[in-house]
Write a protein that holds these residues in place. Sequence first.
Motif, PDB file in Angstrom:
ATOM      1  N   ASN A   5      92.213  85.114 -32.067  1.00 54.19           N
ATOM      2  CA  ASN A   5      92.056  83.657 -32.074  1.00 54.19           C
ATOM      3  C   ASN A   5      92.529  83.035 -30.766  1.00 54.19           C
ATOM      4  N   LEU A  22      90.205  82.107 -27.923  1.00 50.13           N
ATOM      5  CA  LEU A  22      89.338  80.930 -27.990  1.00 50.13           C
ATOM      6  C   LEU A  22      89.800  79.890 -26.969  1.00 50.13           C
ATOM      7  N   VAL A  40      92.788  76.220 -29.309  1.00 52.40           N
ATOM      8  CA  VAL A  40      93.445  76.857 -30.452  1.00 52.40           C
ATOM      9  C   VAL A  40      94.398  75.862 -31.114  1.00 52.40           C
ATOM     10  N   GLY A  42      95.331  76.928 -25.585  1.00 59.26           N
ATOM     11  CA  GLY A  42      94.036  77.483 -25.195  1.00 59.26           C
ATOM     12  C   GLY A  42      93.730  77.227 -23.732  1.00 59.26           C
ATOM     13  N   TYR A  84      87.321  79.153 -35.625  1.00 59.09           N
ATOM     14  CA  TYR A  84      86.214  78.749 -34.761  1.00 59.09           C
ATOM     15  C   TYR A  84      85.863  77.276 -34.997  1.00 59.09           C
ATOM     16  N   SER A  96      88.522  75.194 -33.408  1.00 59.84           N
ATOM     17  CA  SER A  96      88.326  75.130 -31.963  1.00 59.84           C
ATOM     18  C   SER A  96      87.254  74.106 -31.602  1.00 59.84           C
ATOM     19  N   TYR A 129      88.117  70.521 -29.730  1.00 63.53           N
ATOM     20  CA  TYR A 129      87.453  70.178 -28.466  1.00 63.53           C
ATOM     21  C   TYR A 129      86.902  68.753 -28.521  1.00 63.53           C
TER      22      TYR A 129
END
Length: 273
Positions: free
Chosen positions: A13, A16, A19, A94, A140, A143, A147
């Motif tokens: 993870n 990515l 995170v 991340g 996912y 993430s 974002y």
Amino acid sequence: MNKVFFTKYTEQNLKLPFVLYSLGLNHRQEYINRPSGLPFFQWIQAIKGSGVLEIDTKQYVVEEGSGMLFFPNVGHKYYGVSKEWIVHFMCFTGYGTKDLFENIGIKQSGIYKLTDIEKVEQYMEELFFIYSLDSRMEMYDFSRVLYEILLEIVKSTSLLNEKSLLNQNKKVHLVMDYINEHFKEPIMLSELAKMAGLSKEYLCQLFKKMNGFSIFDYITDVRLAHAKILLINDRNEKIKNISRWCGYEDVSYFGMVFKKKEGMTPAKFRELH
């Protein structure tokens, strides 16, 4: 309702770009003091009430609609000054996070003002919904939504640190000017706070931090300064009238305050001057 969760992340993870570590919604914020910060980014968004952030030896007010962004390992302290301070928060990391902030020019921790609060809140609610599904693919989805949140923060924020500090100075000077002009009248703390647009508690803290003395001490000093001028210049005027002209309806209380500050009664002061 207070909702908090911590994610189950793995080494996979962490590869990515964005995170999520933890999320909290409608959290009643307690006193926090982290001299060394935390090892990841934090976003703490004020939903209700107000608080104070102390960072880099400076102090800032955090009002509804603004948020605190902390970079990893940056010391900070924050606490509520209203009766209740409710926040949303998330902790994240991340490689994409650092790149995004650097590319847009966000290089420091501080207070940022949101222009589209509801949109960010909706995304944070979506994160909690994803968590409730307990899907194997949730990291996912986290993430992806994280974002979107960071993009929204980047698009709609402006750093408030220096502007906020200047604004706070202006508010304190506004209060001081009001006291100088209205010392003859009853002065209520609630009125001063309303005029400054701050809570009573935070106004008192801010005033003392910037001046080194309290609002109440300042009111007393202004009134007594005028009283001393009148005692010297109007020697035939009754002390009870001078007391009233300087904001003290009770001449006995005026005498007590005067003696406590000056070490003598108003009559003795007049006699010596």
